[in-house]
Write a protein that holds these residues in place. Structure first.
Motif, short mmCIF file in Angstrom:
data_model
loop_
_atom_site.label_atom_id
_atom_site.label_comp_id
_atom_site.label_asym_id
_atom_site.label_seq_id
_atom_site.Cartn_x
_atom_site.Cartn_y
_atom_site.Cartn_z
N PHE A 139 -14.21 -5.35 -25.45
CA PHE A 139 -13.76 -5.08 -24.07
C PHE A 139 -12.27 -4.74 -24.07
CE2 PHE A 139 -17.53 -7.62 -23.44
CZ PHE A 139 -18.04 -7.26 -22.20
N PRO A 142 -7.13 -5.08 -18.46
CA PRO A 142 -7.88 -6.15 -17.80
C PRO A 142 -9.37 -5.80 -17.66
CG PRO A 142 -6.33 -5.06 -16.24
CD PRO A 142 -6.30 -4.29 -17.50
N MET A 146 -10.93 -2.12 -16.54
CA MET A 146 -11.15 -1.12 -17.58
C MET A 146 -12.64 -0.80 -17.70
SD MET A 146 -8.02 -0.63 -18.44
CE MET A 146 -7.95 0.25 -19.98
N LEU A 191 -4.76 3.80 -30.80
CA LEU A 191 -3.71 3.17 -29.98
C LEU A 191 -2.62 2.50 -30.80
CD1 LEU A 191 -2.57 2.12 -27.27
CD2 LEU A 191 -4.10 0.15 -27.49
N LEU A 229 3.02 -1.56 -22.75
CA LEU A 229 1.61 -1.83 -23.12
C LEU A 229 1.54 -2.81 -24.30
CD1 LEU A 229 -1.38 -1.34 -22.71
CD2 LEU A 229 -1.19 0.77 -24.02
N PHE A 232 1.98 -6.09 -22.96
CA PHE A 232 0.79 -6.43 -22.16
C PHE A 232 -0.34 -6.91 -23.08
CE2 PHE A 232 -3.03 -4.78 -19.78
CZ PHE A 232 -2.91 -5.55 -18.65
N ILE A 241 -3.54 -6.57 -35.50
CA ILE A 241 -4.42 -5.40 -35.61
C ILE A 241 -3.82 -4.38 -36.58
CG2 ILE A 241 -5.53 -3.50 -34.37
CD1 ILE A 241 -5.45 -5.30 -31.85
N1 3HC Z 1 -6.87 -8.23 -13.56
C1 3HC Z 1 -7.60 -7.67 -12.58
N2 3HC Z 1 -7.16 -6.63 -11.84
C2 3HC Z 1 -5.92 -6.16 -12.10
C3 3HC Z 1 -5.10 -6.71 -13.07
C4 3HC Z 1 -5.61 -7.80 -13.84
N3 3HC Z 1 -4.91 -8.37 -14.81
N4 3HC Z 1 -3.92 -6.03 -13.10
C5 3HC Z 1 -4.01 -5.09 -12.14
N5 3HC Z 1 -5.22 -5.17 -11.55
C6 3HC Z 1 -5.72 -4.30 -10.49
C7 3HC Z 1 -4.89 -4.39 -9.24
O1 3HC Z 1 -5.33 -5.45 -8.41
C8 3HC Z 1 -5.13 -3.02 -8.62
O2 3HC Z 1 -6.38 -3.01 -7.94
P1 3HC Z 1 -6.60 -2.06 -6.63
O3 3HC Z 1 -6.45 -0.65 -7.10
O4 3HC Z 1 -7.98 -2.40 -6.22
O5 3HC Z 1 -5.55 -2.49 -5.67
C9 3HC Z 1 -5.27 -2.09 -9.81
O6 3HC Z 1 -5.60 -2.94 -10.93
C10 3HC Z 1 -4.00 -1.37 -10.09
O7 3HC Z 1 -3.00 -2.36 -10.27
P2 3HC Z 1 -1.49 -2.22 -9.81
O8 3HC Z 1 -1.40 -1.27 -8.64
O9 3HC Z 1 -0.89 -3.58 -9.65
O10 3HC Z 1 -0.73 -1.66 -11.05
P3 3HC Z 1 -1.03 -0.37 -11.89
O11 3HC Z 1 -1.48 0.75 -11.04
O12 3HC Z 1 0.16 -0.23 -12.75
O13 3HC Z 1 -2.28 -0.79 -12.81
C11 3HC Z 1 -3.07 -1.55 -14.87
C12 3HC Z 1 -2.20 -1.88 -13.69
C13 3HC Z 1 -4.53 -1.44 -14.45
C14 3HC Z 1 -2.93 -2.69 -15.87
C15 3HC Z 1 -2.59 -0.18 -15.46
O14 3HC Z 1 -1.20 -0.23 -15.67
C16 3HC Z 1 -3.25 0.20 -16.74
O15 3HC Z 1 -4.37 0.70 -16.75
N6 3HC Z 1 -2.55 0.00 -17.88
C17 3HC Z 1 -3.11 0.27 -19.19
C18 3HC Z 1 -4.04 -0.83 -19.61
C19 3HC Z 1 -4.61 -0.58 -20.97
O16 3HC Z 1 -4.33 0.38 -21.65
N7 3HC Z 1 -5.46 -1.54 -21.39
C20 3HC Z 1 -6.03 -1.49 -22.69
C21 3HC Z 1 -5.20 -2.29 -23.62
S1 3HC Z 1 -5.82 -2.24 -25.26
C22 3HC Z 1 -7.02 -3.41 -25.28
O17 3HC Z 1 -7.28 -4.12 -24.34
C23 3HC Z 1 -7.76 -3.52 -26.57
C24 3HC Z 1 -7.31 -4.67 -27.38
O18 3HC Z 1 -8.15 -4.78 -28.49
C25 3HC Z 1 -5.86 -4.59 -27.84
#
Ligand code: 3HC
Length: 289
Positions: A139, A142, A146, A191, A229, A232, A241
């Motif tokens: 997964f 968040p 995602m 990534l 990121l 994060f 990794i």
């Molecule tokens: N949990 C649940 N919902 C969340 C959240 C969290 N931690 N953080 C943000 N959200 C929601 C917000 O509530 C908002 O919802 P809405 O559109 O319904 O109002 C929506 O996401 C957008 O949030 P924000 O407006 O506060 O902020 P952003 O537009 O900057 O979005 C983000 C935040 C979704 C985290 C976005 O910045 C993003 O997609 N970042 C990239 C994340 C990414 O690449 N993840 C993958 C990481 S790699 C991984 O997981 C693999 C591992 O093996 C390393």
């Protein structure tokens, strides 16, 4: 799937529990103590409430999902579950102990899945009771936001296991992709070198933290810059990794950037520890150099 166990009530485990319960499954959420698992359930309640406030789900749906999550601290009650998903710390020795303990309690037809971001599935399967029922289910953070799950089959994973996990992922409404059991699977293979390269650029003084992040965010239309990121995801996780990519391939292109290693040695793990490339102690993150 009617019922699952999620092991590890951190950010990923809680997210997996939330989306599974929302899709109608009973979820046993396990951690070292029941208090940790209960705290995670409180966090899930807050996330569900935010969705209710935004009118994305009804309050009765939120309550129904929450009622399906049962915090636990041992595996005595997991015998009825169709699948156990491990989402513990990204350290092989921790995961192996979990698989051995869970293997004694899960029922004969249940699937054991790992949310590992990079440890080979075929290798991990050696600590499970039956490698044909062992699989990678990766997964992204968040989890409720995602849309992707990577499914990774080990050498011995059966077609039946892949089919049942595919049905589970579809029930969550996620897009599924299928990867061979190769280092970093698909996403992290691509990534992590990018995040690591951003660390090299910072360490070599190419640009400031803010400018590296702004350049990639606006120049490539990414939702966040690579150093944001990395914070994060967790710098410790990024280093784990990257080290897996480096050691399993032997390819020097994956060598971890010295600055990434230094920050992890300092305990600056990113957002979760309050400091990484940014300082998170105030209202808005401030670059540390
Ligand atoms: N949990 C649940 N919902 C969340 C959240 C969290 N931690 N953080 C943000 N959200 C929601 C917000 O509530 C908002 O919802 P809405 O559109 O319904 O109002 C929506 O996401 C957008 O949030 P924000 O407006 O506060 O902020 P952003 O537009 O900057 O979005 C983000 C935040 C979704 C985290 C976005 O910045 C993003 O997609 N970042 C990239 C994340 C990414 O690449 N993840 C993958 C990481 S790699 C991984 O997981 C693999 C591992 O093996 C390393």
């Amino acid at each position: 799937m009617q019922s699952i166990t999620v092991i590890g009530a951190g950010q990923m485990g809680a997210g997996i529990a939330q989306v599974s319960a929302h899709a109608g499954m009973k979820v046993l959420l396990a951690d070292r103590t029941v208090e940790i698992a209960e705290n995670a359930k409180t966090g899930i309640a807050k996330q569900l409430n935010r969705l209710v406030e935004k009118e994305k789900i009804s309050s009765s749906d939120a309550n129904a999902a929450l009622d399906k999550i049962i915090p636990i601290s041992n595996y005595d009650s997991i015998g009825d579950c169709d699948m156990i998903i491990e989402a513990a710390t990204e350290r092989e020795e921790i995961k192996r102990v979990i698989f051995e303990d869970v293997g004694k309690k899960m029922h004969d037809n249940a699937i054991l899945a790992s949310n590992t971001s990079s440890i080979p599935i075929t290798r991990l399967a050696q600590s499970s009771p039956d490698a044909s029922r062992f699989i990678g289910v990766h997964f992204f953070n968040p989890v409720p936001i995602m849309g992707l799950i990577e499914i990774i089959r080990g050498l011995a994973t059966s077609d039946d296991t892949v089919a049942r996990v595919t049905a589970y992922g579809e029930a969550l409404g996620k897009q599924l992709v299928f990867s061979q059991d190769a280092p970093g699977f698909i996403v992290n293979r691509i990534l992590m070198p990018m995040l690591n390269e951003a660390c090299f650029a910072l360490g070599e003084g190419v640009a400031s933290i803010r400018d590296i992040d702004t350049a990639v965010q606006l120049g490539l239309n990414h939702p966040m810059g690579p150093l944001t990121l990395a914070d994060f995801v967790g710098l410790d996780t990024c280093l784990e990794i990257t080290n897996v990519l480096f050691t399993t391939t032997g390819d020097p292109k994956f060598r971890p950037a010295p600055i990434l290693q230094k920050y992890v040695e300092a305990g600056w793990y990113g957002r979760k520890s309050g400091r990484g490339f940014y300082d998170y102690s105030g209202d808005t993150p401030v670059p540390t150099r």
